[in-house]
Design a protein around this motif. Structure first.
Motif, PDB file in Angstrom:
ATOM      1  N   GLU A   1       0.822  -1.211   0.000  1.00 55.29           N
ATOM      2  CA  GLU A   1       0.000   0.000   0.000  1.00 55.29           C
ATOM      3  C   GLU A   1       0.846   1.246   0.000  1.00 55.29           C
ATOM      4  O   GLU A   1       2.036   1.216   0.331  1.00 55.29           O
ATOM      5  CB  GLU A   1      -0.908  -0.003   1.236  1.00 55.29           C
ATOM      6  N   SER A   2       0.202   2.343  -0.361  1.00 55.69           N
ATOM      7  CA  SER A   2       0.815   3.658  -0.261  1.00 55.69           C
ATOM      8  C   SER A   2      -0.310   4.636   0.069  1.00 55.69           C
ATOM      9  O   SER A   2      -1.129   4.953  -0.793  1.00 55.69           O
ATOM     10  CB  SER A   2       1.520   4.040  -1.565  1.00 55.69           C
ATOM     11  N   LYS A   3      -0.352   5.089   1.315  1.00 62.11           N
ATOM     12  CA  LYS A   3      -1.414   5.989   1.748  1.00 62.11           C
ATOM     13  C   LYS A   3      -1.011   6.657   3.059  1.00 62.11           C
ATOM     14  O   LYS A   3      -0.023   6.265   3.692  1.00 62.11           O
ATOM     15  CB  LYS A   3      -2.733   5.238   1.944  1.00 62.11           C
ATOM     16  N   TYR A   4      -1.792   7.649   3.458  1.00 63.89           N
ATOM     17  CA  TYR A   4      -1.586   8.329   4.734  1.00 63.89           C
ATOM     18  C   TYR A   4      -2.770   8.022   5.645  1.00 63.89           C
ATOM     19  O   TYR A   4      -3.918   7.943   5.184  1.00 63.89           O
ATOM     20  CB  TYR A   4      -1.498   9.838   4.534  1.00 63.89           C
ATOM     21  N   VAL A   5      -2.489   7.860   6.936  1.00 63.08           N
ATOM     22  CA  VAL A   5      -3.548   7.590   7.895  1.00 63.08           C
ATOM     23  C   VAL A   5      -3.397   8.513   9.106  1.00 63.08           C
ATOM     24  O   VAL A   5      -2.300   8.984   9.415  1.00 63.08           O
ATOM     25  CB  VAL A   5      -3.536   6.112   8.364  1.00 63.08           C
ATOM     26  N   ALA A   6      -4.512   8.754   9.783  1.00 70.47           N
ATOM     27  CA  ALA A   6      -4.523   9.551  11.011  1.00 70.47           C
ATOM     28  C   ALA A   6      -5.554   8.946  11.950  1.00 70.47           C
ATOM     29  O   ALA A   6      -6.695   8.712  11.535  1.00 70.47           O
ATOM     30  CB  ALA A   6      -4.854  11.009  10.699  1.00 70.47           C
ATOM     31  N   TYR A   7      -5.168   8.664  13.176  1.00 69.08           N
ATOM     32  CA  TYR A   7      -6.065   7.972  14.097  1.00 69.08           C
ATOM     33  C   TYR A   7      -5.956   8.461  15.532  1.00 69.08           C
ATOM     34  O   TYR A   7      -6.809   8.145  16.349  1.00 69.08           O
ATOM     35  CB  TYR A   7      -5.807   6.456  14.051  1.00 69.08           C
ATOM     36  N   GLN A   8      -4.924   9.225  15.865  1.00 63.43           N
ATOM     37  CA  GLN A   8      -4.827   9.799  17.214  1.00 63.43           C
ATOM     38  C   GLN A   8      -5.622  11.100  17.205  1.00 63.43           C
ATOM     39  O   GLN A   8      -5.100  12.186  17.056  1.00 63.43           O
ATOM     40  CB  GLN A   8      -3.364  10.033  17.594  1.00 63.43           C
ATOM     41  N   MET A   9      -6.939  10.948  17.366  1.00 62.92           N
ATOM     42  CA  MET A   9      -7.864  12.014  17.005  1.00 62.92           C
ATOM     43  C   MET A   9      -7.750  13.270  17.870  1.00 62.92           C
ATOM     44  O   MET A   9      -8.136  14.356  17.432  1.00 62.92           O
ATOM     45  CB  MET A   9      -9.301  11.490  17.034  1.00 62.92           C
ATOM     46  N   ASN A  10      -7.216  13.168  19.075  1.00 59.67           N
ATOM     47  CA  ASN A  10      -7.093  14.370  19.901  1.00 59.67           C
ATOM     48  C   ASN A  10      -6.008  15.323  19.405  1.00 59.67           C
ATOM     49  O   ASN A  10      -5.826  16.404  19.951  1.00 59.67           O
ATOM     50  CB  ASN A  10      -6.855  13.998  21.370  1.00 59.67           C
ATOM     51  N   LYS A  11      -5.299  14.929  18.358  1.00 58.45           N
ATOM     52  CA  LYS A  11      -4.306  15.810  17.741  1.00 58.45           C
ATOM     53  C   LYS A  11      -4.923  16.719  16.679  1.00 58.45           C
ATOM     54  O   LYS A  11      -4.260  17.640  16.202  1.00 58.45           O
ATOM     55  CB  LYS A  11      -3.193  14.986  17.085  1.00 58.45           C
ATOM     56  N   TYR A  12      -6.172  16.449  16.309  1.00 60.67           N
ATOM     57  CA  TYR A  12      -6.780  17.135  15.178  1.00 60.67           C
ATOM     58  C   TYR A  12      -8.018  17.913  15.614  1.00 60.67           C
ATOM     59  O   TYR A  12      -8.404  17.902  16.780  1.00 60.67           O
ATOM     60  CB  TYR A  12      -7.112  16.118  14.081  1.00 60.67           C
ATOM     61  N   HIS A  13      -8.646  18.572  14.663  1.00 61.77           N
ATOM     62  CA  HIS A  13      -9.822  19.373  14.985  1.00 61.77           C
ATOM     63  C   HIS A  13     -10.907  18.480  15.581  1.00 61.77           C
ATOM     64  O   HIS A  13     -11.163  17.379  15.070  1.00 61.77           O
ATOM     65  CB  HIS A  13     -10.347  20.076  13.721  1.00 61.77           C
ATOM     66  N   PRO A  14     -11.569  18.919  16.652  1.00 59.74           N
ATOM     67  CA  PRO A  14     -12.568  18.069  17.321  1.00 59.74           C
ATOM     68  C   PRO A  14     -13.732  17.642  16.438  1.00 59.74           C
ATOM     69  O   PRO A  14     -14.369  16.614  16.709  1.00 59.74           O
ATOM     70  CB  PRO A  14     -13.040  18.928  18.499  1.00 59.74           C
ATOM     71  N   LEU A  15     -14.037  18.379  15.370  1.00 59.08           N
ATOM     72  CA  LEU A  15     -15.122  17.969  14.481  1.00 59.08           C
ATOM     73  C   LEU A  15     -14.835  16.603  13.872  1.00 59.08           C
ATOM     74  O   LEU A  15     -15.753  15.798  13.656  1.00 59.08           O
ATOM     75  CB  LEU A  15     -15.323  19.003  13.362  1.00 59.08           C
TER      76      LEU A  15
END
Length: 271
Positions: free
Chosen positions: A68-82
């Motif tokens: 695969e080649s992709k980006y992921v984000a899962y540590q949600m408290n690092k990002y906008h609360p929406l």
């Protein structure tokens, strides 16, 4: 900003309108890979806001290897609360209930840990080779049964690539291609025959997706067995297919001796 309960209510309202047709769609393909999709899931302005609040590529984790080649984000408290609110809106009880009814599944549980879920971003030349999702949750106690994909990139077109592919008749036949259309929710069954992929992004844009998994104490297929995330090459990728089979076998062998793997999978939300 809307709360997850308010967003969940909007999701349920939209699914309720299409409930009978979505149920037919899922059951038309139940013996292969059951799936349905619904457009215009949420108010357009809300989805554009979700899109705008997505992290930058530099703020996400790049997963790049033979598979695969992709980006992921899962540590949600690092990002906008929406973003956390919309992800967990799909885990609200009323949303889980109506999707369970559409797919005629019982005792469905959402995944608060976002194990392999969360946000995904794919830029030009990113892709996901044909694969089966890991059959279980992070603790190997529950079976993964549904994959929810909510696409939020405005003006995304089929010719852009980065679209979901369902290999309903196996990897030798042409897959069903489902456009990663703005404000579209796709729900697909996951089991030992649900091969799927994402074809290569062909444009200088970023395809953004909100993803969730649902689990159950029973698999969808009675004869399903435990398997790690299993990748294959496309029909034209003979050498890559051989290498991926070797990779699959090695990772499967490790899991025979180490039930949860040698190390804990970092792709989960640590609250």
């Amino acid at each position: 900003m809307l709360s997850r309960k308010e967003i969940a209510s909007l999701i349920v309202d939209r699914l309720s309108i299409e409930k009978h047709s979505l149920k037919r769609s899922f059951f038309d393909n139940k013996n292969e890979i059951g799936f349905f999709y619904v457009d215009d899931l949420l108010p357009e302005n809300l989805v554009k806001d979700i899109y705008q609040k997505f992290p930058k590529l530099s703020e996400a984790k790049l997963k790049k290897n033979l598979r695969e080649s992709k980006y992921v984000a899962y540590q949600m408290n690092k990002y906008h609360p929406l973003l956390e609110e919309v992800i967990y809106a799909f885990q609200e009880e009323n949303v889980v209930e109506i999707i369970s009814e559409i797919c005629d599944l019982r005792n469905i549980l959402p995944d608060k840990n976002l194990y392999a879920g969360g946000l995904s971003l794919m830029q030009k030349d990113n892709y996901l080779n044909p694969h089966l999702d890991n059959s279980h949750d992070k603790d190997r106690q529950l079976w993964r049964v549904l994959n929810l994909l909510f696409y939020v990139t405005p003006n995304w077109k089929l010719e852009n690539g980065g679209n979901l592919e369902l290999w309903n008749n196996g990897l030798k036949d042409k897959p069903i291609e489902i456009e990663s259309k703005f404000n579209r929710l796709v729900v697909m069954a996951t089991h030992q025959k649900s091969w799927h992929s994402v074809n290569k992004v062909l444009v200088n844009d970023v395809r953004r997706c909100v993803s969730n998994y649902y689990f159950s104490d029973k698999p969808i297929l009675e004869n399903d067995n435990f398997h790690v995330t299993t990748f294959r090459g496309r029909p034209s990728q003979n050498i890559k297919d051989i290498l991926l089979k070797i990779d699959n076998n090695l990772r499967s062998s490790v899991r025979k001796f180490f039930k949860k793997g040698i190390r804990e999978n970092p792709h989960q939300y640590k609250k």
